[in-house]
Design a protein around this motif. Structure first.
Motif, PDB file in Angstrom:
ATOM      1  N   GLY A 292      27.234  25.941 -15.927  1.00 29.27           N
ATOM      2  CA  GLY A 292      26.695  27.263 -15.952  1.00 29.27           C
ATOM      3  C   GLY A 292      25.039  27.163 -15.862  1.00 29.27           C
ATOM      4  N   VAL A 293      24.553  26.250 -16.246  1.00 30.25           N
ATOM      5  CA  VAL A 293      22.773  26.240 -16.404  1.00 30.25           C
ATOM      6  C   VAL A 293      22.352  25.100 -15.357  1.00 30.25           C
ATOM      7  CG1 VAL A 293      21.014  25.512 -17.679  1.00 30.25           C
ATOM      8  CG2 VAL A 293      22.702  26.783 -18.907  1.00 30.25           C
ATOM      9  N   ARG A 294      23.141  24.210 -15.059  1.00 30.40           N
ATOM     10  CA  ARG A 294      22.969  23.215 -14.116  1.00 30.40           C
ATOM     11  C   ARG A 294      22.850  23.535 -12.795  1.00 30.40           C
ATOM     12  NH1 ARG A 294      25.942  17.278 -13.309  1.00 30.40           N
ATOM     13  NH2 ARG A 294      25.009  16.971 -11.371  1.00 30.40           N
ATOM     14  N   ILE A 295      21.776  23.162 -12.184  1.00 27.04           N
ATOM     15  CA  ILE A 295      21.549  23.465 -10.626  1.00 27.04           C
ATOM     16  C   ILE A 295      21.573  21.979 -10.092  1.00 27.04           C
ATOM     17  CG2 ILE A 295      20.155  24.336  -8.915  1.00 27.04           C
ATOM     18  CD1 ILE A 295      18.766  26.157 -11.185  1.00 27.04           C
ATOM     19  N   ASP A 296      22.573  21.902  -9.320  1.00 31.72           N
ATOM     20  CA  ASP A 296      23.051  20.450  -8.744  1.00 31.72           C
ATOM     21  C   ASP A 296      21.718  19.954  -7.738  1.00 31.72           C
ATOM     22  OD1 ASP A 296      25.269  20.009  -9.982  1.00 31.72           O
ATOM     23  OD2 ASP A 296      26.546  20.631  -8.330  1.00 31.72           O
ATOM     24  N   ARG A 297      21.182  20.866  -6.915  1.00 28.94           N
ATOM     25  CA  ARG A 297      20.258  20.541  -5.829  1.00 28.94           C
ATOM     26  C   ARG A 297      18.773  20.312  -6.777  1.00 28.94           C
ATOM     27  NH1 ARG A 297      17.248  24.131  -1.708  1.00 28.94           N
ATOM     28  NH2 ARG A 297      16.054  22.669  -0.590  1.00 28.94           N
ATOM     29  N   ALA A 298      18.562  20.782  -7.863  1.00 26.41           N
ATOM     30  CA  ALA A 298      17.428  20.655  -8.397  1.00 26.41           C
ATOM     31  C   ALA A 298      17.480  19.396  -9.502  1.00 26.41           C
ATOM     32  CB  ALA A 298      16.964  21.892  -9.733  1.00 26.41           C
ATOM     33  N   VAL A 299      18.668  19.023  -9.580  1.00 28.03           N
ATOM     34  CA  VAL A 299      18.800  17.728 -10.476  1.00 28.03           C
ATOM     35  C   VAL A 299      18.853  16.667  -9.541  1.00 28.03           C
ATOM     36  CG1 VAL A 299      20.368  16.356 -11.757  1.00 28.03           C
ATOM     37  CG2 VAL A 299      20.222  18.912 -12.285  1.00 28.03           C
ATOM     38  N   ARG A 300      19.337  16.881  -8.467  1.00 24.12           N
ATOM     39  CA  ARG A 300      18.884  15.851  -7.344  1.00 24.12           C
ATOM     40  C   ARG A 300      17.540  15.423  -7.141  1.00 24.12           C
ATOM     41  NH1 ARG A 300      23.433  18.179  -4.897  1.00 24.12           N
ATOM     42  NH2 ARG A 300      22.109  19.019  -3.577  1.00 24.12           N
ATOM     43  N   LEU A 301      16.835  16.610  -7.008  1.00 22.50           N
ATOM     44  CA  LEU A 301      15.432  16.358  -6.648  1.00 22.50           C
ATOM     45  C   LEU A 301      14.678  15.628  -8.002  1.00 22.50           C
ATOM     46  CD1 LEU A 301      14.516  19.985  -5.156  1.00 22.50           C
ATOM     47  CD2 LEU A 301      14.617  17.747  -3.969  1.00 22.50           C
ATOM     48  N   LEU A 302      15.116  16.142  -9.148  1.00 22.42           N
ATOM     49  CA  LEU A 302      14.490  15.219 -10.315  1.00 22.42           C
ATOM     50  C   LEU A 302      14.855  13.862 -10.248  1.00 22.42           C
ATOM     51  CD1 LEU A 302      15.302  17.880 -13.128  1.00 22.42           C
ATOM     52  CD2 LEU A 302      13.192  17.533 -12.007  1.00 22.42           C
ATOM     53  N   GLU A 303      16.059  13.576  -9.941  1.00 21.32           N
ATOM     54  CA  GLU A 303      16.442  12.083  -9.821  1.00 21.32           C
ATOM     55  C   GLU A 303      15.796  11.501  -8.651  1.00 21.32           C
ATOM     56  OE1 GLU A 303      20.624  12.764  -9.310  1.00 21.32           O
ATOM     57  OE2 GLU A 303      21.044  12.753 -11.376  1.00 21.32           O
ATOM     58  N   LYS A 304      15.482  12.063  -7.641  1.00 19.49           N
ATOM     59  CA  LYS A 304      14.741  11.500  -6.653  1.00 19.49           C
ATOM     60  C   LYS A 304      13.361  11.308  -6.885  1.00 19.49           C
ATOM     61  CE  LYS A 304      13.315  12.623  -1.577  1.00 19.49           C
ATOM     62  NZ  LYS A 304      13.102  13.550  -0.630  1.00 19.49           N
ATOM     63  N   ALA A 305      12.774  12.172  -7.655  1.00 18.79           N
ATOM     64  CA  ALA A 305      11.453  11.937  -8.009  1.00 18.79           C
ATOM     65  C   ALA A 305      11.269  10.820  -9.072  1.00 18.79           C
ATOM     66  CB  ALA A 305      10.876  13.297  -8.685  1.00 18.79           C
ATOM     67  N   HIS A 306      12.332  10.736  -9.871  1.00 21.04           N
ATOM     68  CA  HIS A 306      12.301   9.559 -10.831  1.00 21.04           C
ATOM     69  C   HIS A 306      12.396   8.236 -10.031  1.00 21.04           C
ATOM     70  CE1 HIS A 306      13.073   7.007 -14.154  1.00 21.04           C
ATOM     71  NE2 HIS A 306      14.347   6.577 -13.723  1.00 21.04           N
ATOM     72  N   ALA A 307      13.371   7.997  -9.073  1.00 22.45           N
ATOM     73  CA  ALA A 307      13.435   6.928  -8.360  1.00 22.45           C
ATOM     74  C   ALA A 307      12.246   6.471  -7.496  1.00 22.45           C
ATOM     75  CB  ALA A 307      14.768   7.069  -7.419  1.00 22.45           C
ATOM     76  N   GLU A 308      11.477   7.549  -7.150  1.00 22.95           N
ATOM     77  CA  GLU A 308      10.327   7.163  -6.428  1.00 22.95           C
ATOM     78  C   GLU A 308       9.206   6.550  -7.385  1.00 22.95           C
ATOM     79  OE1 GLU A 308       8.804  10.196  -3.692  1.00 22.95           O
ATOM     80  OE2 GLU A 308      10.851  11.018  -3.633  1.00 22.95           O
ATOM     81  N   LEU A 309       9.058   7.238  -8.573  1.00 24.46           N
ATOM     82  CA  LEU A 309       8.150   6.596  -9.572  1.00 24.46           C
ATOM     83  C   LEU A 309       8.758   5.278 -10.093  1.00 24.46           C
ATOM     84  CD1 LEU A 309       7.721   9.823 -11.685  1.00 24.46           C
ATOM     85  CD2 LEU A 309       5.815   8.581 -10.395  1.00 24.46           C
ATOM     86  N   ALA A 310      10.008   5.295 -10.217  1.00 25.67           N
ATOM     87  CA  ALA A 310      10.353   3.852 -10.780  1.00 25.67           C
ATOM     88  C   ALA A 310      10.181   2.573  -9.706  1.00 25.67           C
ATOM     89  CB  ALA A 310      11.861   4.018 -10.966  1.00 25.67           C
TER      90      ALA A 310
END
Length: 107
Positions: A27-45
């Motif tokens: 109900g709170v999670r937004i899949d697209r936003a979570v994917r963007l956060l995961e993408k940002a983390h992967a780029e930093l990593a």
């Protein structure tokens, strides 16, 4: 704190943020936003280990494009949370974006 240490801290924080938001109830999670956060983390990593090996003179040229792209990605995720009135999540992402700005300014 050294630039490399601050960069690694950003990488850890972005990973924790993506993980925390991915575990939120549907109900709170937004899949697209979570994917963007995961993408940002992967780029930093990608640069997490190498950042300590970059000579000081080359830090700005190598890290600025990465940090700017990650900031843009995080901003898109933040806007998605704002669109569904999830201001706490958006504020948390904004705080991470501000840390990226400060690191960019110090480069």
């Amino acid at each position: 704190m050294k630039i490399a240490d601050r960069y690694r801290q950003l990488t850890r924080q972005s990973g924790q943020l993506a993980h925390t938001f991915a575990l939120q109830p549907d109900g709170v999670r937004i899949d697209r936003a979570v994917r963007l956060l995961e993408k940002a983390h992967a780029e930093l990593a990608e640069w997490n280990e190498r950042v300590g090996e970059i000579p000081q003179i080359h830090l700005e040229a190598r890290l600025s494009p990465v940090l700017l792209h990650v900031h843009t990605t995080l901003d898109r995720g933040r806007v998605l949370y704002e669109d569904v009135d999830k201001s706490d999540e958006a504020s948390t992402i904004w705080d991470l974006e501000q840390q990226i700005y400060r690191l960019l300014n110090d480069l």
